[in-house]
Design a protein around this motif. Sequence first.
Motif, PDB file in Angstrom:
ATOM      1  N   LEU A 282       5.368   8.581   9.579  1.00  0.00           N
ATOM      2  CA  LEU A 282       5.232   7.520   8.583  1.00  0.00           C
ATOM      3  C   LEU A 282       5.931   6.239   9.015  1.00  0.00           C
ATOM      4  N   VAL A 283       6.860   6.340   9.935  1.00  0.00           N
ATOM      5  CA  VAL A 283       7.543   5.148  10.444  1.00  0.00           C
ATOM      6  C   VAL A 283       6.538   4.221  11.125  1.00  0.00           C
ATOM      7  N   SER A 284       5.686   4.793  11.981  1.00  0.00           N
ATOM      8  CA  SER A 284       4.652   3.975  12.629  1.00  0.00           C
ATOM      9  C   SER A 284       3.685   3.399  11.599  1.00  0.00           C
ATOM     10  N   LEU A 285       3.367   4.188  10.566  1.00  0.00           N
ATOM     11  CA  LEU A 285       2.461   3.699   9.524  1.00  0.00           C
ATOM     12  C   LEU A 285       3.073   2.498   8.788  1.00  0.00           C
ATOM     13  N   LEU A 286       4.360   2.563   8.490  1.00  0.00           N
ATOM     14  CA  LEU A 286       5.008   1.454   7.796  1.00  0.00           C
ATOM     15  C   LEU A 286       5.054   0.198   8.676  1.00  0.00           C
ATOM     16  N   HIS A 287       5.328   0.371   9.964  1.00  0.00           N
ATOM     17  CA  HIS A 287       5.313  -0.789  10.869  1.00  0.00           C
ATOM     18  C   HIS A 287       3.900  -1.347  10.993  1.00  0.00           C
ATOM     19  N   ALA A 288       2.891  -0.461  11.030  1.00  0.00           N
ATOM     20  CA  ALA A 288       1.507  -0.936  11.070  1.00  0.00           C
ATOM     21  C   ALA A 288       1.155  -1.697   9.797  1.00  0.00           C
ATOM     22  N   PHE A 289       1.637  -1.206   8.666  1.00  0.00           N
ATOM     23  CA  PHE A 289       1.330  -1.880   7.402  1.00  0.00           C
ATOM     24  C   PHE A 289       1.973  -3.269   7.344  1.00  0.00           C
ATOM     25  N   ALA A 290       3.121  -3.405   7.951  1.00  0.00           N
ATOM     26  CA  ALA A 290       3.739  -4.740   8.013  1.00  0.00           C
ATOM     27  C   ALA A 290       2.831  -5.707   8.765  1.00  0.00           C
ATOM     28  N   GLN A 291       2.165  -5.245   9.823  1.00  0.00           N
ATOM     29  CA  GLN A 291       1.220  -6.098  10.542  1.00  0.00           C
ATOM     30  C   GLN A 291      -0.041  -6.336   9.724  1.00  0.00           C
ATOM     31  N   ILE A 292      -0.471  -5.310   8.970  1.00  0.00           N
ATOM     32  CA  ILE A 292      -1.652  -5.459   8.124  1.00  0.00           C
ATOM     33  C   ILE A 292      -1.427  -6.555   7.088  1.00  0.00           C
ATOM     34  N   ARG A 293      -0.224  -6.635   6.540  1.00  0.00           N
ATOM     35  CA  ARG A 293       0.063  -7.615   5.494  1.00  0.00           C
ATOM     36  C   ARG A 293      -0.005  -9.060   6.008  1.00  0.00           C
ATOM     37  N   THR A 294       0.180  -9.240   7.292  1.00  0.00           N
ATOM     38  CA  THR A 294       0.063 -10.594   7.838  1.00  0.00           C
ATOM     39  C   THR A 294      -1.381 -11.075   7.852  1.00  0.00           C
ATOM     40  N   GLN A 295      -2.352 -10.145   7.898  1.00  0.00           N
ATOM     41  CA  GLN A 295      -3.764 -10.500   7.922  1.00  0.00           C
ATOM     42  C   GLN A 295      -4.448 -10.260   6.580  1.00  0.00           C
ATOM     43  N   ALA A 296      -3.893  -9.340   5.783  1.00  0.00           N
ATOM     44  CA  ALA A 296      -4.432  -9.046   4.456  1.00  0.00           C
ATOM     45  C   ALA A 296      -3.269  -9.028   3.476  1.00  0.00           C
ATOM     46  N   PRO A 297      -2.841 -10.193   2.987  1.00  0.00           N
ATOM     47  CA  PRO A 297      -1.622 -10.266   2.160  1.00  0.00           C
ATOM     48  C   PRO A 297      -1.687  -9.450   0.879  1.00  0.00           C
ATOM     49  N   ASN A 298      -2.882  -9.161   0.379  1.00  0.00           N
ATOM     50  CA  ASN A 298      -3.009  -8.399  -0.863  1.00  0.00           C
ATOM     51  C   ASN A 298      -3.091  -6.892  -0.635  1.00  0.00           C
ATOM     52  N   ALA A 299      -2.967  -6.442   0.607  1.00  0.00           N
ATOM     53  CA  ALA A 299      -3.076  -5.010   0.895  1.00  0.00           C
ATOM     54  C   ALA A 299      -1.900  -4.245   0.296  1.00  0.00           C
ATOM     55  N   ARG A 300      -2.181  -2.996  -0.073  1.00  0.00           N
ATOM     56  CA  ARG A 300      -1.147  -2.115  -0.628  1.00  0.00           C
ATOM     57  C   ARG A 300      -1.257  -0.756   0.056  1.00  0.00           C
ATOM     58  N   LEU A 301      -0.150  -0.037   0.114  1.00  0.00           N
ATOM     59  CA  LEU A 301      -0.083   1.276   0.753  1.00  0.00           C
ATOM     60  C   LEU A 301       0.500   2.277  -0.227  1.00  0.00           C
ATOM     61  N   ARG A 302      -0.240   3.371  -0.446  1.00  0.00           N
ATOM     62  CA  ARG A 302       0.239   4.440  -1.321  1.00  0.00           C
ATOM     63  C   ARG A 302       0.497   5.681  -0.468  1.00  0.00           C
ATOM     64  N   ILE A 303       1.723   6.162  -0.458  1.00  0.00           N
ATOM     65  CA  ILE A 303       2.113   7.366   0.277  1.00  0.00           C
ATOM     66  C   ILE A 303       2.325   8.467  -0.754  1.00  0.00           C
ATOM     67  N   LEU A 304       1.439   9.447  -0.753  1.00  0.00           N
ATOM     68  CA  LEU A 304       1.431  10.496  -1.770  1.00  0.00           C
ATOM     69  C   LEU A 304       1.708  11.840  -1.106  1.00  0.00           C
ATOM     70  N   GLY A 305       2.853  12.408  -1.394  1.00  0.00           N
ATOM     71  CA  GLY A 305       3.199  13.699  -0.812  1.00  0.00           C
ATOM     72  C   GLY A 305       4.626  14.073  -1.125  1.00  0.00           C
ATOM     73  N   ALA A 306       4.972  15.302  -0.812  1.00  0.00           N
ATOM     74  CA  ALA A 306       6.317  15.816  -1.067  1.00  0.00           C
ATOM     75  C   ALA A 306       6.973  16.192   0.251  1.00  0.00           C
ATOM     76  N   PRO A 307       8.284  16.045   0.353  1.00  0.00           N
ATOM     77  CA  PRO A 307       8.981  16.427   1.589  1.00  0.00           C
ATOM     78  C   PRO A 307       9.045  17.940   1.740  1.00  0.00           C
ATOM     79  N   THR A 308       9.163  18.386   2.988  1.00  0.00           N
ATOM     80  CA  THR A 308       9.286  19.814   3.287  1.00  0.00           C
ATOM     81  C   THR A 308      10.709  20.094   3.766  1.00  0.00           C
TER      82      THR A 308
END
Length: 582
Positions: free
Chosen positions: A333-359
């Motif tokens: 998920l660390v890579s996903l969060l860094h990718a989302f930071a780049q996504i927000r620069t091109q799509a400022p209205n983008a949102r990310l929902r992380i749905l799950g429970a820790p193991t």
Amino acid sequence: MRVGLLTEGGYPYVDGDAGLWCDRLVRGLGQHEFDVYALSRDERQEAQGRVPLPPQVRRVRTAPLWTAEDDGTAYGRRARRRFTEAYGELAAVLCAGSTEAAPPAPAARAERAEETSAPQADRFANALYGLAELARAEGGLAGALRSEAAVRTLERACRAPGAPRTAREARVPELLTVAAHLERALRPLSLGWYEDDGLGSADLCHATSGGAAALPGLLARHFHGVPLLVTEHGVRLRTHYLAATDAAPAVRALVAAFHARLAAEIYRRAERITPGNAHARRWQERCGADRARLHTVHPGMDATPFTEVGEAPDTADPGTLVWVGRIEPAKDLVSLLHAFAQIRTQAPNARLRILGAPTGAEGAAYLAHCRALAAQLFPDEAEGPHAVGDNPVCFAEIGGPEAPTPAEAYASGAVTVLSSVVEGWPVSLVEAMFCARATVSTDVGAVVEVIGGTGLVVPPRNPRALAEACVALLRDPERRARLGAAARARALELFTVEQNVAAFHRLYLETVARCPVRRVVLDADGEPLPFAVPAEARMAGRWTDPALRGVARRGPGWAGQRAPVRARAAAVAAVPGVEGAR
């Protein structure tokens, strides 16, 4: 037919994806009888109980792998000598193959490797079945495997001329660790499952994984000739290779050699091997499985909970990305969060929902780290009185008010993302395909095989590539719709429970037809009865009347006693017009 279903840590216990798959398989094959032989992994699993069983499950026999009480068996001199010979042969084979800490040699050296490994495979098999026969004759192996004689035998094999340096350098702590591991791995040899009324009564053994679960199937084949079918959704040998990285070199080498030899023996003796995907199939081939015996059967998943979402028009927020799964480091998920930071620069209205429970504790710590990283990457949105509502990254669990069901979790986003660095069968990806969602995934495990061109695939641990793929789909709603429709059609064709059940029903019939169990049925005088177990013996009807069953026999079947047969002949002779009929 009667199927001996062999499980480890799964069915019929309530937890585990493997148990869910087995339950669907058993319920779908109501025309067969199942005897479940289950090995449990820990006390917690047994305490949680079992799932409700369908009527075709005739009985359940369980045994723990996590503990073994001393059987109290006192070996005589002859039995001790047999144990020393068999265990010594096993240890010698492990020392001879202790340098094989990885799968077999590359193709250029495959022929030479096969020539040198075949005698070792026969030696391993002879030692393994010798220990099994001793356990059957003496009532168990637990005490012998824990004895000082076992450790000394292992030490002699490690110090023998020709043993590799890794084995020769093993000290007492390492030898004790290896001996304890072998004792645990060989516990199935001491079980009382191999009598005529146990696995000997099965027409087919189906092991739902390799390793310990398949070992009782090997013994049923050895003692009774029962054919063995092995299903591996994840290759157990690969799991052992990955888990042994922190052990001492001698322990790692000897344990890896044991599991490599056991896997080779399972692959050699199984009539059919069914990997769950091409990734597992390649591993099995590399570890010695015969390609002619391999038949890929994808895990079956229930599409019903996702039907409504998959058939309904897409009403999700076109700027929302959804990630669903277990929260653990392998999901990256660390890579996903860094990718989302780049996504927000091109799509400022983008949102990310992380749905799950820790193991477990590791998953909880990783979730806390990801939350802190999200707050660091989006400081303006994460601060202030409206931080929770304004934060573009949302962490939640399925079952809560925002996502009561998995289907609603996938329906809440326009694109489903998978960012794993290690993945076997991507369950969340298939569920998203059932929901007709476009997907962006990392190229790990069976992802490419599952997607098959109906989604975008990027290299793992590459936030930039992940961001570019997500932006491409967020900006193109028509492409999202086309990919989602194609993904749903592919999933319904290949990955449903119905497809899985039909494939195994066909494999069961083919295996039993090619390798029927040859059982010797004796009459009351101890003489063999020819044709005593006809093909219809397993079908319900008047021919299965208990009055026609034999008194002395090996295994179930239709065996007529001489007295009932004579009585029937006399009754037939009494019918007018058939006197003297032959």
